[in-house]
Design a protein around this motif. Sequence first.
Motif, PDB file in Angstrom:
ATOM      1  N   ARG B  46      23.407 119.793 -21.486  1.00  0.00           N
ATOM      2  CA  ARG B  46      24.282 118.766 -22.040  1.00  0.00           C
ATOM      3  C   ARG B  46      23.410 117.782 -22.784  1.00  0.00           C
ATOM      4  O   ARG B  46      22.305 117.478 -22.368  1.00  0.00           O
ATOM      5  CB  ARG B  46      25.009 118.020 -20.899  1.00  0.00           C
ATOM      6  N   ASP B  47      23.909 117.277 -23.853  1.00  0.00           N
ATOM      7  CA  ASP B  47      23.138 116.298 -24.588  1.00  0.00           C
ATOM      8  C   ASP B  47      23.797 114.934 -24.431  1.00  0.00           C
ATOM      9  O   ASP B  47      24.768 114.623 -25.090  1.00  0.00           O
ATOM     10  CB  ASP B  47      23.099 116.709 -26.075  1.00  0.00           C
ATOM     11  N   PHE B  48      23.303 114.121 -23.476  1.00  0.00           N
ATOM     12  CA  PHE B  48      23.879 112.782 -23.328  1.00  0.00           C
ATOM     13  C   PHE B  48      23.340 111.853 -24.386  1.00  0.00           C
ATOM     14  O   PHE B  48      24.041 111.128 -25.042  1.00  0.00           O
ATOM     15  CB  PHE B  48      23.497 112.137 -21.986  1.00  0.00           C
ATOM     16  N   ASN B  49      21.997 111.915 -24.463  1.00  0.00           N
ATOM     17  CA  ASN B  49      21.314 111.025 -25.384  1.00  0.00           C
ATOM     18  C   ASN B  49      21.582 109.556 -25.106  1.00  0.00           C
ATOM     19  O   ASN B  49      21.737 108.768 -26.004  1.00  0.00           O
ATOM     20  CB  ASN B  49      21.696 111.335 -26.831  1.00  0.00           C
ATOM     21  N   PHE B  50      21.697 109.179 -23.834  1.00  0.00           N
ATOM     22  CA  PHE B  50      21.749 107.739 -23.606  1.00  0.00           C
ATOM     23  C   PHE B  50      20.958 107.310 -22.375  1.00  0.00           C
ATOM     24  O   PHE B  50      21.424 106.572 -21.544  1.00  0.00           O
ATOM     25  CB  PHE B  50      23.169 107.189 -23.573  1.00  0.00           C
ATOM     26  N   GLY B  51      19.762 107.829 -22.275  1.00  0.00           N
ATOM     27  CA  GLY B  51      18.825 107.230 -21.331  1.00  0.00           C
ATOM     28  C   GLY B  51      18.942 107.671 -19.892  1.00  0.00           C
ATOM     29  O   GLY B  51      19.077 108.846 -19.599  1.00  0.00           O
ATOM     30  N   ALA B  52      18.907 106.717 -19.009  1.00  0.00           N
ATOM     31  CA  ALA B  52      18.760 106.972 -17.582  1.00  0.00           C
ATOM     32  C   ALA B  52      19.715 108.029 -17.020  1.00  0.00           C
ATOM     33  O   ALA B  52      19.281 108.906 -16.282  1.00  0.00           O
ATOM     34  CB  ALA B  52      18.886 105.673 -16.802  1.00  0.00           C
ATOM     35  N   PRO B  53      21.011 108.012 -17.324  1.00  0.00           N
ATOM     36  CA  PRO B  53      21.894 109.019 -16.735  1.00  0.00           C
ATOM     37  C   PRO B  53      21.462 110.448 -17.069  1.00  0.00           C
ATOM     38  O   PRO B  53      21.565 111.338 -16.235  1.00  0.00           O
ATOM     39  CB  PRO B  53      23.256 108.704 -17.358  1.00  0.00           C
ATOM     40  N   GLU B  54      20.958 110.629 -18.270  1.00  0.00           N
ATOM     41  CA  GLU B  54      20.514 111.977 -18.608  1.00  0.00           C
ATOM     42  C   GLU B  54      19.303 112.376 -17.773  1.00  0.00           C
ATOM     43  O   GLU B  54      19.193 113.490 -17.276  1.00  0.00           O
ATOM     44  CB  GLU B  54      20.166 112.085 -20.087  1.00  0.00           C
ATOM     45  N   LEU B  55      18.386 111.430 -17.607  1.00  0.00           N
ATOM     46  CA  LEU B  55      17.208 111.723 -16.794  1.00  0.00           C
ATOM     47  C   LEU B  55      17.618 112.011 -15.350  1.00  0.00           C
ATOM     48  O   LEU B  55      17.081 112.885 -14.692  1.00  0.00           O
ATOM     49  CB  LEU B  55      16.237 110.542 -16.850  1.00  0.00           C
ATOM     50  N   LYS B  56      18.616 111.281 -14.917  1.00  0.00           N
ATOM     51  CA  LYS B  56      19.117 111.494 -13.555  1.00  0.00           C
ATOM     52  C   LYS B  56      19.687 112.918 -13.443  1.00  0.00           C
ATOM     53  O   LYS B  56      19.458 113.621 -12.453  1.00  0.00           O
ATOM     54  CB  LYS B  56      20.209 110.456 -13.253  1.00  0.00           C
ATOM     55  N   ALA B 144      16.199 100.092 -26.546  1.00  0.00           N
ATOM     56  CA  ALA B 144      16.927  99.050 -25.829  1.00  0.00           C
ATOM     57  C   ALA B 144      17.133  99.414 -24.363  1.00  0.00           C
ATOM     58  O   ALA B 144      17.039  98.573 -23.463  1.00  0.00           O
ATOM     59  CB  ALA B 144      18.275  98.793 -26.497  1.00  0.00           C
ATOM     60  N   ALA B 145      17.403 100.713 -24.116  1.00  0.00           N
ATOM     61  CA  ALA B 145      17.707 101.142 -22.741  1.00  0.00           C
ATOM     62  C   ALA B 145      16.460 101.114 -21.862  1.00  0.00           C
ATOM     63  O   ALA B 145      16.559 101.211 -20.645  1.00  0.00           O
ATOM     64  CB  ALA B 145      18.302 102.546 -22.757  1.00  0.00           C
ATOM     65  N   PHE B 146      15.282 101.026 -22.476  1.00  0.00           N
ATOM     66  CA  PHE B 146      14.046 101.090 -21.700  1.00  0.00           C
ATOM     67  C   PHE B 146      13.252  99.799 -21.842  1.00  0.00           C
ATOM     68  O   PHE B 146      12.026  99.814 -21.917  1.00  0.00           O
ATOM     69  CB  PHE B 146      13.201 102.283 -22.150  1.00  0.00           C
ATOM     70  N   ALA B 147      13.965  98.694 -21.874  1.00  0.00           N
ATOM     71  CA  ALA B 147      13.324  97.402 -22.101  1.00  0.00           C
ATOM     72  C   ALA B 147      12.264  97.115 -21.043  1.00  0.00           C
ATOM     73  O   ALA B 147      11.243  96.488 -21.314  1.00  0.00           O
ATOM     74  CB  ALA B 147      14.379  96.306 -22.096  1.00  0.00           C
ATOM     75  N   THR B 148      12.476  97.632 -19.820  1.00  0.00           N
ATOM     76  CA  THR B 148      11.538  97.339 -18.734  1.00  0.00           C
ATOM     77  C   THR B 148      10.511  98.451 -18.572  1.00  0.00           C
ATOM     78  O   THR B 148       9.861  98.568 -17.538  1.00  0.00           O
ATOM     79  CB  THR B 148      12.288  97.160 -17.414  1.00  0.00           C
ATOM     80  N   GLY B 149      10.391  99.318 -19.576  1.00  0.00           N
ATOM     81  CA  GLY B 149       9.433 100.427 -19.467  1.00  0.00           C
ATOM     82  C   GLY B 149      10.089 101.671 -18.909  1.00  0.00           C
ATOM     83  O   GLY B 149      11.321 101.808 -18.916  1.00  0.00           O
ATOM     84  N   ARG B 150       9.242 102.592 -18.415  1.00  0.00           N
ATOM     85  CA  ARG B 150       9.756 103.863 -17.908  1.00  0.00           C
ATOM     86  C   ARG B 150      10.652 103.648 -16.695  1.00  0.00           C
ATOM     87  O   ARG B 150      10.410 102.738 -15.899  1.00  0.00           O
ATOM     88  CB  ARG B 150       8.602 104.795 -17.527  1.00  0.00           C
ATOM     89  N   VAL B 151      11.688 104.497 -16.556  1.00  0.00           N
ATOM     90  CA  VAL B 151      12.621 104.319 -15.434  1.00  0.00           C
ATOM     91  C   VAL B 151      12.408 105.350 -14.335  1.00  0.00           C
ATOM     92  O   VAL B 151      12.896 105.188 -13.234  1.00  0.00           O
ATOM     93  CB  VAL B 151      14.090 104.395 -15.903  1.00  0.00           C
ATOM     94  N   VAL B 152      11.700 106.438 -14.667  1.00  0.00           N
ATOM     95  CA  VAL B 152      11.500 107.470 -13.641  1.00  0.00           C
ATOM     96  C   VAL B 152      10.323 107.083 -12.764  1.00  0.00           C
ATOM     97  O   VAL B 152       9.261 106.702 -13.247  1.00  0.00           O
ATOM     98  CB  VAL B 152      11.226 108.844 -14.281  1.00  0.00           C
ATOM     99  N   ASN B 153      10.521 107.176 -11.462  1.00  0.00           N
ATOM    100  CA  ASN B 153       9.472 106.887 -10.505  1.00  0.00           C
ATOM    101  C   ASN B 153       8.753 108.201 -10.172  1.00  0.00           C
ATOM    102  O   ASN B 153       9.228 109.002  -9.374  1.00  0.00           O
ATOM    103  CB  ASN B 153      10.117 106.277  -9.258  1.00  0.00           C
ATOM    104  N   TYR B 154       7.573 108.412 -10.809  1.00  0.00           N
ATOM    105  CA  TYR B 154       6.940 109.729 -10.664  1.00  0.00           C
ATOM    106  C   TYR B 154       6.348 109.956  -9.282  1.00  0.00           C
ATOM    107  O   TYR B 154       6.271 111.108  -8.826  1.00  0.00           O
ATOM    108  CB  TYR B 154       5.920 109.946 -11.784  1.00  0.00           C
ATOM    109  N   ALA B 155       5.966 108.895  -8.610  1.00  0.00           N
ATOM    110  CA  ALA B 155       5.538 109.072  -7.214  1.00  0.00           C
ATOM    111  C   ALA B 155       6.722 109.582  -6.410  1.00  0.00           C
ATOM    112  O   ALA B 155       6.585 110.425  -5.519  1.00  0.00           O
ATOM    113  CB  ALA B 155       5.032 107.750  -6.653  1.00  0.00           C
ATOM    114  N   GLY B 156       7.922 109.081  -6.770  1.00  0.00           N
ATOM    115  CA  GLY B 156       9.130 109.545  -6.091  1.00  0.00           C
ATOM    116  C   GLY B 156       9.361 111.026  -6.329  1.00  0.00           C
ATOM    117  O   GLY B 156       9.799 111.746  -5.430  1.00  0.00           O
ATOM    118  N   VAL B 157       9.062 111.498  -7.550  1.00  0.00           N
ATOM    119  CA  VAL B 157       9.212 112.932  -7.827  1.00  0.00           C
ATOM    120  C   VAL B 157       8.317 113.734  -6.893  1.00  0.00           C
ATOM    121  O   VAL B 157       8.733 114.738  -6.296  1.00  0.00           O
ATOM    122  CB  VAL B 157       8.864 113.249  -9.301  1.00  0.00           C
ATOM    123  N   ALA B 158       7.074 113.272  -6.732  1.00  0.00           N
ATOM    124  CA  ALA B 158       6.133 113.977  -5.864  1.00  0.00           C
ATOM    125  C   ALA B 158       6.628 113.975  -4.419  1.00  0.00           C
ATOM    126  O   ALA B 158       6.587 114.997  -3.727  1.00  0.00           O
ATOM    127  CB  ALA B 158       4.756 113.336  -5.955  1.00  0.00           C
TER     128      ALA B 158
END
Lengths: 294, 278
Positions: B46-56, B144-158
């Motif tokens: 699916r192509d959301f193309n709107f940031g965090a929900p797609e990554l989720k 705009a959606a990433f004003a605070t930087g990256r949203v994925v917590n990569y330590a959390g992925v690990a």
Amino acid sequence: MPASPVAPQSVSAAAIELQGLVKDFAIGLRGVKLRAVDHLTLRIEPGQVFGLLGPNGSGKSTTIKLLLGLLAPTAGRGTIFGVPSERADARRTVGYLPEAPYFYGHLTGFELVRFYARLSGLGGRALDEGARAAIDRVEMTGAADRLVRNYSKGMLQRIGLAQAIVHQPQLLILDEPTAGVDPAGAAMIARLVLELKAEGKTVLITSHLLAQMEEVCDGVAILDRGRLIYQGRMADLPGRGNRQAMVLDALPPGELEELRAWLAARGRALHSVETPRAQLERVYLERVGKQEQS
Amino acid sequence: MRALPFSAGQAVLIAGNTLREAVRQKIIGLFLGLALALVIGARWFRDFNFGAPELKFLADCGLGAMTFFGSALAITATAQLFFGEIENRTVLTLLARPVRRSEFVVGKYWGLLVLLGAFCALLTAVLATVLWWREGELMRDFPAAFATGRVVNYAGVAVAGFLGWLKLSVLAGFTLLVASFAQTQLFAVVSGFFILVIGHLQYLAQEAYGRSEAWLARLGGGGLGLLFPNFNLFALADAFVGADLPAWSQIARLSLYGFGYLGTTCALAIFSFRHREI
Ligand SMILES: Nc1ncnc2c1ncn2[C@@H]1O[C@H](COP(=O)(O)OP(=O)(O)OP(=O)(O)O)[C@@H](O)[C@H]1O
Ligand SMILES: [Mg+2]
């Protein structure tokens, strides 16, 4: 894990000792028991080649499994060089070829032999050299790098023999080693057994080919329905020491009678006259040998 | 002094052979291929193309693939690699060596844990790469959606990868326990799937019984919870997109829970296999 084979615990220990060994299998649903081995007591001295004979289902393979601690006895005990069967170190210096063996299909013959050698404590240079030597000895060098999955029945038997001898065990247990093996292979196995005996090793074999057993064994035991019904040394078998078979050019009937009379005059008897039938084996071995050389 | 009646060296040799079989018989290959296809392909589902929900969504796909194919792998590989030895009677030649039954069982456990570890590590690494790459793209297109930087917590992925592995290992442990006394491979596989279902659904039963007035029902619910692991607990770190890492103490408690189950199933499997007629 120590690399050297463990020495026998005491000099006087038998290679194999079975005392009152009993094995009941539960068969059927109502707890019906089948007695596969019935109060078996047996002692096999070191350095012997010993044959375990008996009809199908008489308990030969079960006896071997009890001895190796693969099955738990219902009663009685077994020891290998004085070490009780249930202990893992009893099997430190034992090589075993099961009946109708099957081995890991995902390994090559060489990897297989190497794996078993490592489990028996071989390591370093002795490991690869030992594995190569064992494979050479069973004449499987040409197929050593093929996957075991693609081996024929007799090849499985041969590679099984290689894994059984790779760590140079003091005791070798072979359950029907010649089943499915070609005549040259059977002769190779007989030769191997005699070589091992010359090295002072003890060998326990089961087989239904009595003629072959007679060639290699020093002693035999016969089982029937789990019970020991005969035990003796080959040399003591009746009619062995005092008889001879000769192969002569065919005699015309007249001369045969003369021979009988000549013998009778000396108080001896001619027991049988037959035409030798062992020609097929000779032709086979000659032709197959030639093919391989050319 | 008598030496310890267990040789780690023998168990390692058996574990190594088990791993080699899993790789060469392509037991792991199939599941790994399918799971990787899902993780990598999720980007195009699916192509959301709107940031965090797609990554989720990508993260959920990845962890879902790990759980789904991983569970199938854990159950089938355990049943196959353990039962194959008994059915083909290779276990006879193995145990005719100076190998104890406990070493055989532990060797199988270790082999399976490493197998599942490799599976989870690879999937986690690929998932993290896919997330990183897509996150970069999205950051460029929608700053705009990433004003605070990256949203994925990569330590959390690990952490999620690790907990996923622990969950699959517990499942494999239970399957191996069943296989140690089961008479057929099918029985072990079916039991494995039962445990998987119970492990995921038992919290429902516990909630129902826990509220119940009858003490017997409460006892039953409690017993169920003690007997079978609660696999939902391991989903702790699933929410690592735009979320904080769960507390380390919680992760540690969960690890203890998982390894407790592993140790217990292993001990029981040794006990039951010791008395098995092979
Ligand atoms: N695991 C088992 N469960 C039940 N019965 C068994 C089991 N193993 C062997 N038996 C029975 O024990 C008896 C002895 O079997 P065993 O395999 O020892 O015979 P054997 O002398 O080796 O025969 P063969 O010459 O055919 O190899 C047989 O009646 C067999 O059916
Ligand atoms: Mg037999």
